[in-house]
Design a protein around this motif. Structure first.
Motif, PDB file in Angstrom:
ATOM      1  N   MET A 165       0.820  -1.197   0.000  1.00 12.34           N
ATOM      2  CA  MET A 165       0.000   0.000   0.000  1.00 12.34           C
ATOM      3  C   MET A 165       0.865   1.263   0.000  1.00 12.34           C
ATOM      4  O   MET A 165       0.524   2.249  -0.658  1.00 12.34           O
ATOM      5  CB  MET A 165      -0.951  -0.019   1.191  1.00 12.34           C
ATOM      6  N   VAL A 166       1.989   1.229   0.718  1.00 12.88           N
ATOM      7  CA  VAL A 166       2.921   2.365   0.676  1.00 12.88           C
ATOM      8  C   VAL A 166       3.442   2.547  -0.744  1.00 12.88           C
ATOM      9  O   VAL A 166       3.502   3.671  -1.269  1.00 12.88           O
ATOM     10  CB  VAL A 166       4.090   2.155   1.656  1.00 12.88           C
ATOM     11  N   ALA A 167       3.817   1.435  -1.386  1.00 13.76           N
ATOM     12  CA  ALA A 167       4.362   1.514  -2.750  1.00 13.76           C
ATOM     13  C   ALA A 167       3.341   2.097  -3.719  1.00 13.76           C
ATOM     14  O   ALA A 167       3.678   2.941  -4.571  1.00 13.76           O
ATOM     15  CB  ALA A 167       4.803   0.126  -3.209  1.00 13.76           C
ATOM     16  N   ILE A 168       2.090   1.668  -3.618  1.00 14.65           N
ATOM     17  CA  ILE A 168       1.055   2.194  -4.508  1.00 14.65           C
ATOM     18  C   ILE A 168       0.732   3.640  -4.158  1.00 14.65           C
ATOM     19  O   ILE A 168       0.548   4.486  -5.043  1.00 14.65           O
ATOM     20  CB  ILE A 168      -0.215   1.322  -4.428  1.00 14.65           C
ATOM     21  N   ALA A 169       0.686   3.956  -2.865  1.00 13.14           N
ATOM     22  CA  ALA A 169       0.391   5.324  -2.434  1.00 13.14           C
ATOM     23  C   ALA A 169       1.398   6.306  -3.004  1.00 13.14           C
ATOM     24  O   ALA A 169       1.041   7.432  -3.385  1.00 13.14           O
ATOM     25  CB  ALA A 169       0.378   5.391  -0.909  1.00 13.14           C
ATOM     26  N   ARG A 170       2.658   5.907  -3.089  1.00 11.76           N
ATOM     27  CA  ARG A 170       3.684   6.816  -3.628  1.00 11.76           C
ATOM     28  C   ARG A 170       3.406   7.173  -5.082  1.00 11.76           C
ATOM     29  O   ARG A 170       3.711   8.294  -5.522  1.00 11.76           O
ATOM     30  CB  ARG A 170       5.070   6.180  -3.492  1.00 11.76           C
ATOM     31  N   THR A 171       2.815   6.232  -5.841  1.00 15.14           N
ATOM     32  CA  THR A 171       2.523   6.535  -7.240  1.00 15.14           C
ATOM     33  C   THR A 171       1.361   7.504  -7.382  1.00 15.14           C
ATOM     34  O   THR A 171       1.228   8.174  -8.412  1.00 15.14           O
ATOM     35  CB  THR A 171       2.187   5.250  -8.031  1.00 15.14           C
ATOM     36  N   LEU A 172       0.481   7.557  -6.375  1.00 17.13           N
ATOM     37  CA  LEU A 172      -0.713   8.398  -6.440  1.00 17.13           C
ATOM     38  C   LEU A 172      -0.493   9.775  -5.838  1.00 17.13           C
ATOM     39  O   LEU A 172      -1.357  10.645  -5.951  1.00 17.13           O
ATOM     40  CB  LEU A 172      -1.865   7.704  -5.713  1.00 17.13           C
ATOM     41  N   LEU A 173       0.647   9.956  -5.203  1.00 23.12           N
ATOM     42  CA  LEU A 173       0.901  11.211  -4.501  1.00 23.12           C
ATOM     43  C   LEU A 173       1.114  12.369  -5.468  1.00 23.12           C
ATOM     44  O   LEU A 173       0.716  13.506  -5.195  1.00 23.12           O
ATOM     45  CB  LEU A 173       2.123  11.035  -3.599  1.00 23.12           C
ATOM     46  N   ASN A 174       1.731  12.077  -6.616  1.00 21.86           N
ATOM     47  CA  ASN A 174       2.048  13.109  -7.598  1.00 21.86           C
ATOM     48  C   ASN A 174       1.038  13.118  -8.742  1.00 21.86           C
ATOM     49  O   ASN A 174       0.184  12.244  -8.846  1.00 21.86           O
ATOM     50  CB  ASN A 174       3.457  12.868  -8.156  1.00 21.86           C
ATOM     51  N   ASP A 175       1.163  14.122  -9.605  1.00 22.41           N
ATOM     52  CA  ASP A 175       0.270  14.243 -10.761  1.00 22.41           C
ATOM     53  C   ASP A 175       0.747  13.330 -11.887  1.00 22.41           C
ATOM     54  O   ASP A 175       1.238  13.789 -12.922  1.00 22.41           O
ATOM     55  CB  ASP A 175       0.218  15.700 -11.248  1.00 22.41           C
ATOM     56  N   ASN A 176       0.643  12.038 -11.693  1.00 21.31           N
ATOM     57  CA  ASN A 176       1.100  11.092 -12.706  1.00 21.31           C
ATOM     58  C   ASN A 176       0.042  10.879 -13.775  1.00 21.31           C
ATOM     59  O   ASN A 176      -1.155  10.967 -13.522  1.00 21.31           O
ATOM     60  CB  ASN A 176       1.466   9.756 -12.053  1.00 21.31           C
ATOM     61  N   ARG A 177       0.510  10.563 -14.979  1.00 19.57           N
ATOM     62  CA  ARG A 177      -0.372  10.342 -16.116  1.00 19.57           C
ATOM     63  C   ARG A 177      -0.377   8.885 -16.540  1.00 19.57           C
ATOM     64  O   ARG A 177      -1.111   8.487 -17.431  1.00 19.57           O
ATOM     65  CB  ARG A 177       0.060  11.231 -17.267  1.00 19.57           C
ATOM     66  N   LEU A 178       0.463   8.077 -15.898  1.00 21.63           N
ATOM     67  CA  LEU A 178       0.482   6.641 -16.111  1.00 21.63           C
ATOM     68  C   LEU A 178       1.032   5.990 -14.854  1.00 21.63           C
ATOM     69  O   LEU A 178       2.013   6.464 -14.285  1.00 21.63           O
ATOM     70  CB  LEU A 178       1.367   6.266 -17.305  1.00 21.63           C
ATOM     71  N   LEU A 179       0.389   4.904 -14.420  1.00 18.78           N
ATOM     72  CA  LEU A 179       0.907   4.102 -13.320  1.00 18.78           C
ATOM     73  C   LEU A 179       1.422   2.783 -13.878  1.00 18.78           C
ATOM     74  O   LEU A 179       0.752   2.141 -14.683  1.00 18.78           O
ATOM     75  CB  LEU A 179      -0.178   3.821 -12.285  1.00 18.78           C
ATOM     76  N   VAL A 180       2.617   2.402 -13.466  1.00 23.93           N
ATOM     77  CA  VAL A 180       3.204   1.111 -13.829  1.00 23.93           C
ATOM     78  C   VAL A 180       3.354   0.322 -12.531  1.00 23.93           C
ATOM     79  O   VAL A 180       4.116   0.713 -11.646  1.00 23.93           O
ATOM     80  CB  VAL A 180       4.567   1.288 -14.521  1.00 23.93           C
ATOM     81  N   VAL A 181       2.602  -0.764 -12.422  1.00 23.04           N
ATOM     82  CA  VAL A 181       2.534  -1.521 -11.167  1.00 23.04           C
ATOM     83  C   VAL A 181       2.934  -2.962 -11.458  1.00 23.04           C
ATOM     84  O   VAL A 181       2.286  -3.656 -12.236  1.00 23.04           O
ATOM     85  CB  VAL A 181       1.116  -1.451 -10.564  1.00 23.04           C
ATOM     86  N   ASP A 182       4.020  -3.404 -10.813  1.00 22.07           N
ATOM     87  CA  ASP A 182       4.614  -4.712 -11.112  1.00 22.07           C
ATOM     88  C   ASP A 182       4.313  -5.706  -9.988  1.00 22.07           C
ATOM     89  O   ASP A 182       4.789  -5.541  -8.856  1.00 22.07           O
ATOM     90  CB  ASP A 182       6.129  -4.551 -11.280  1.00 22.07           C
ATOM     91  N   GLU A 183       3.520  -6.731 -10.296  1.00 23.49           N
ATOM     92  CA  GLU A 183       3.195  -7.833  -9.390  1.00 23.49           C
ATOM     93  C   GLU A 183       2.719  -7.349  -8.012  1.00 23.49           C
ATOM     94  O   GLU A 183       3.298  -7.724  -6.977  1.00 23.49           O
ATOM     95  CB  GLU A 183       4.420  -8.745  -9.219  1.00 23.49           C
ATOM     96  N   PRO A 184       1.670  -6.540  -7.944  1.00 29.45           N
ATOM     97  CA  PRO A 184       1.261  -5.965  -6.656  1.00 29.45           C
ATOM     98  C   PRO A 184       0.692  -6.965  -5.666  1.00 29.45           C
ATOM     99  O   PRO A 184       0.679  -6.698  -4.466  1.00 29.45           O
ATOM    100  CB  PRO A 184       0.197  -4.945  -7.060  1.00 29.45           C
ATOM    101  N   THR A 185       0.207  -8.117  -6.131  1.00 30.18           N
ATOM    102  CA  THR A 185      -0.401  -9.088  -5.206  1.00 30.18           C
ATOM    103  C   THR A 185       0.514 -10.256  -4.886  1.00 30.18           C
ATOM    104  O   THR A 185       0.130 -11.162  -4.158  1.00 30.18           O
ATOM    105  CB  THR A 185      -1.728  -9.628  -5.766  1.00 30.18           C
ATOM    106  N   LYS A 186       1.716 -10.229  -5.378  1.00 34.61           N
ATOM    107  CA  LYS A 186       2.647 -11.339  -5.192  1.00 34.61           C
ATOM    108  C   LYS A 186       2.931 -11.562  -3.708  1.00 34.61           C
ATOM    109  O   LYS A 186       3.336 -10.649  -2.989  1.00 34.61           O
ATOM    110  CB  LYS A 186       3.945 -11.058  -5.938  1.00 34.61           C
TER     111      LYS A 186
END
Length: 252
Positions: A147-168
């Motif tokens: 959740m910390v890793a995903i939260a960091r991607t949402l903190l900024n004004d990003n236009r694409l999220l790249v998420v690698d194996e989030p449920t592993k």
């Protein structure tokens, strides 16, 4: 976005690592909305593709051909920090949290200069991170670290999220929680999702791109692929249990 229907275009991408050809000419596009799932068995080149896109190949790796275009701009051999500043949020396979720092410090390190930092959104999606803001990240569970890793991607004004194996490696209950959060995030920002849990793909993905031996062997609507048991078994090597799995009960 830049006059293109796709936020990311990968064309004939070839990558060598330590003298071995890992990507044989990978090509696919990520639309400017929704979730594109990058799928395939272990070792077929999914994470290498993501790292090549972001300029994160190891020292012994190099792009030997092809191109990567983000919002109409060529980023093929661009330094990673410059690519990220264009508006790509990355949650790596190993989560990449700083274990000796607190949750709040991990988030503050992700703040990109000049961006609006959307802490209200992060805390809305991850209320547990607010209550644990002073806790060291190394003492969090695997799901909380994700959740910390995903939260960091949402903190900024990003236009694409790249998420690698989030449920592993996560327990089924946590997989369901992470899947729900990713779905809410994807309503705001397009996502390239590397994932092997078919229940997660079924719930989140609009499109599927399947790799095998460093090549794209299938692209198309995710629902159509998952509805074809024989094709899914052939391409992904999964059996009947994966097709029957419920998103809240599937193992990761």
């Amino acid at each position: 976005m830049g006059g293109t229907p796709h936020i990311l275009d990968v064309q004939d991408l070839r990558v060598d690592i330590a003298g071995s050809r890992i990507l044989q000419g990978v090509g696919f596009s990520v639309p400017a909305t929704g979730v594109t799932a990058l799928m395939g068995r272990n070792g077929v080149g999914k994470t290498t593709t993501v790292k090549a896109v972001l300029g994160l190949l190891p020292d012994e790796g190099r792009v030997t051909g092809g191109s990567v275009t983000f919002d109409g701009q060529d980023i093929t051999r661009e330094p990673t920090h410059r690519t990220i500043r264009r508006g790509i949020g990355y949650a790596p396979e190993d989560r990449g949290v700083f274990t000796q720092l607190t949750v709040a410090e991990n988030l503050s390190l992700a703040e990109r200069p000049g961006d609006r930092h959307d802490y209200p959104l992060v805390h809305e999606l991850f209320p547990e991170l607010l209550t644990r803001r002073e806790q060291r990240a190394g003492t969090l569970s695997g799901g909380q670290q994700q959740m910390v890793a995903i939260a960091r991607t949402l903190l900024n004004d990003n236009r694409l999220l790249v998420v690698d194996e989030p449920t592993k490696g996560l327990a089924p209950r946590v997989v369901a929680e992470v899947t729900e959060v990713l779905g809410r995030a994807a309503e705001r920002v397009p996502m390239l999702l590397v994932e092997q849990n078919l229940a997660v793909i079924r719930k989140l993905a609009d499109r599927a791109v399947v790799l095998d031996n460093g090549r794209v062997v299938h692209t198309g609507p995710a629902a159509e692929l998952l509805a074809d048991r024989d094709r899914t078994t052939t391409l992904l090597g999964v059996g009947r249990a994966a097709h029957l799995a419920d998103p809240k009960g599937a193992s990761s």
